[in-house]
Design a protein around this motif. Structure first.
Motif, PDB file in Angstrom:
ATOM      1  N   LEU A  10       0.821  -1.203   0.000  1.00 32.59           N
ATOM      2  CA  LEU A  10       0.000   0.000   0.000  1.00 32.59           C
ATOM      3  C   LEU A  10       0.854   1.251   0.000  1.00 32.59           C
ATOM      4  O   LEU A  10       0.550   2.229  -0.663  1.00 32.59           O
ATOM      5  CB  LEU A  10      -0.945   0.007   1.194  1.00 32.59           C
ATOM      6  N   CYS A  11       1.933   1.227   0.759  1.00 34.26           N
ATOM      7  CA  CYS A  11       2.782   2.406   0.870  1.00 34.26           C
ATOM      8  C   CYS A  11       3.496   2.734  -0.436  1.00 34.26           C
ATOM      9  O   CYS A  11       3.814   3.872  -0.701  1.00 34.26           O
ATOM     10  CB  CYS A  11       3.802   2.242   1.987  1.00 34.26           C
ATOM     11  N   ASN A 105       5.699   5.367   6.483  1.00 33.35           N
ATOM     12  CA  ASN A 105       5.223   4.060   6.949  1.00 33.35           C
ATOM     13  C   ASN A 105       4.707   4.141   8.383  1.00 33.35           C
ATOM     14  O   ASN A 105       3.705   3.509   8.721  1.00 33.35           O
ATOM     15  CB  ASN A 105       6.326   3.013   6.824  1.00 33.35           C
ATOM     16  N   VAL A 108       1.276   5.595   8.304  1.00 33.06           N
ATOM     17  CA  VAL A 108       0.302   4.589   7.864  1.00 33.06           C
ATOM     18  C   VAL A 108      -0.039   3.652   9.024  1.00 33.06           C
ATOM     19  O   VAL A 108      -1.208   3.319   9.236  1.00 33.06           O
ATOM     20  CB  VAL A 108       0.820   3.805   6.635  1.00 33.06           C
ATOM     21  N   LEU A 129      -6.641   2.819   2.610  1.00 32.36           N
ATOM     22  CA  LEU A 129      -5.191   2.910   2.420  1.00 32.36           C
ATOM     23  C   LEU A 129      -4.813   2.899   0.942  1.00 32.36           C
ATOM     24  O   LEU A 129      -3.906   3.624   0.527  1.00 32.36           O
ATOM     25  CB  LEU A 129      -4.486   1.773   3.163  1.00 32.36           C
ATOM     26  N   ALA A 133      -2.566   5.742  -0.604  1.00 37.04           N
ATOM     27  CA  ALA A 133      -1.186   5.312  -0.849  1.00 37.04           C
ATOM     28  C   ALA A 133      -0.456   6.092  -1.949  1.00 37.04           C
ATOM     29  O   ALA A 133       0.721   6.418  -1.772  1.00 37.04           O
ATOM     30  CB  ALA A 133      -1.148   3.819  -1.143  1.00 37.04           C
ATOM     31  N   HIS A 136       2.096   9.020  -1.362  1.00 40.53           N
ATOM     32  CA  HIS A 136       3.473   8.901  -0.873  1.00 40.53           C
ATOM     33  C   HIS A 136       4.456   9.585  -1.804  1.00 40.53           C
ATOM     34  O   HIS A 136       5.449  10.127  -1.372  1.00 40.53           O
ATOM     35  CB  HIS A 136       3.844   7.431  -0.635  1.00 40.53           C
TER      36      HIS A 136
END
Length: 143
Positions: A10-11, A105, A108, A129, A133, A136
């Motif tokens: 997701l990140c 992170n 999150v 998320l 995402a 980022h």
């Protein structure tokens, strides 16, 4: 281990939100319980993030009430709600800050904890998320 892999995916923007059933035209906004439910998560999130030893310093001079309101608008709009986000774009909002992938992170992880604390089902957490995402790219300022 699966949760860690999902978080990493997701990140970096690899995960996609679950497809909504065609039988129900309910938006993610509706599934989350609307603006008040989103606001409850964001209020909790802002409190937790300010207290988090990994990233709390970055929120030291932040107006918590305003931040929660802006995050509520942003998530409300992103999930299909009636809100219009009136804040800065993510690149402008985070310009000049020293934000690493580790900071992102951690943020999150705090958001997940807030969603869990407010009873957001796991499947909806992943949908939220996945929507957030891609930010980022504009939030992380130190490569």
């Amino acid at each position: 281990m699966k949760k860690s892999l999902m978080l990493i995916a997701l990140c970096v923007g690899l995960a996609q939100p679950a497809l909504a059933s065609t039988a129900t035209a309910t938006t993610l906004y509706d599934k989350l319980g609307g603006k008040e439910s989103i606001r409850a998560v964001m209020d909790d999130f802002v409190s937790r993030v300010a207290a988090d030893p990994r990233i709390g310093d970055q929120f030291r001079n932040t107006n918590a009430i305003r931040l929660s309101a802006l995050l509520t608008e942003q998530v409300c709009e992103a999930t299909g709600g009636p809100c219009k986000y009136a804040g800065q774009d993510m690149k402008s909002a985070h310009a000049g800050m020293t934000i690493t992938k580790a900071h992102f992170n951690a943020l999150v992880e705090v958001l997940i904890a807030s969603m869990q604390a407010k009873g957001v089902p796991f499947a909806l957490q992943t949908d939220v998320l996945a929507l957030l995402a891609p930010m980022h790219r504009d939030v992380i300022t130190v490569k």
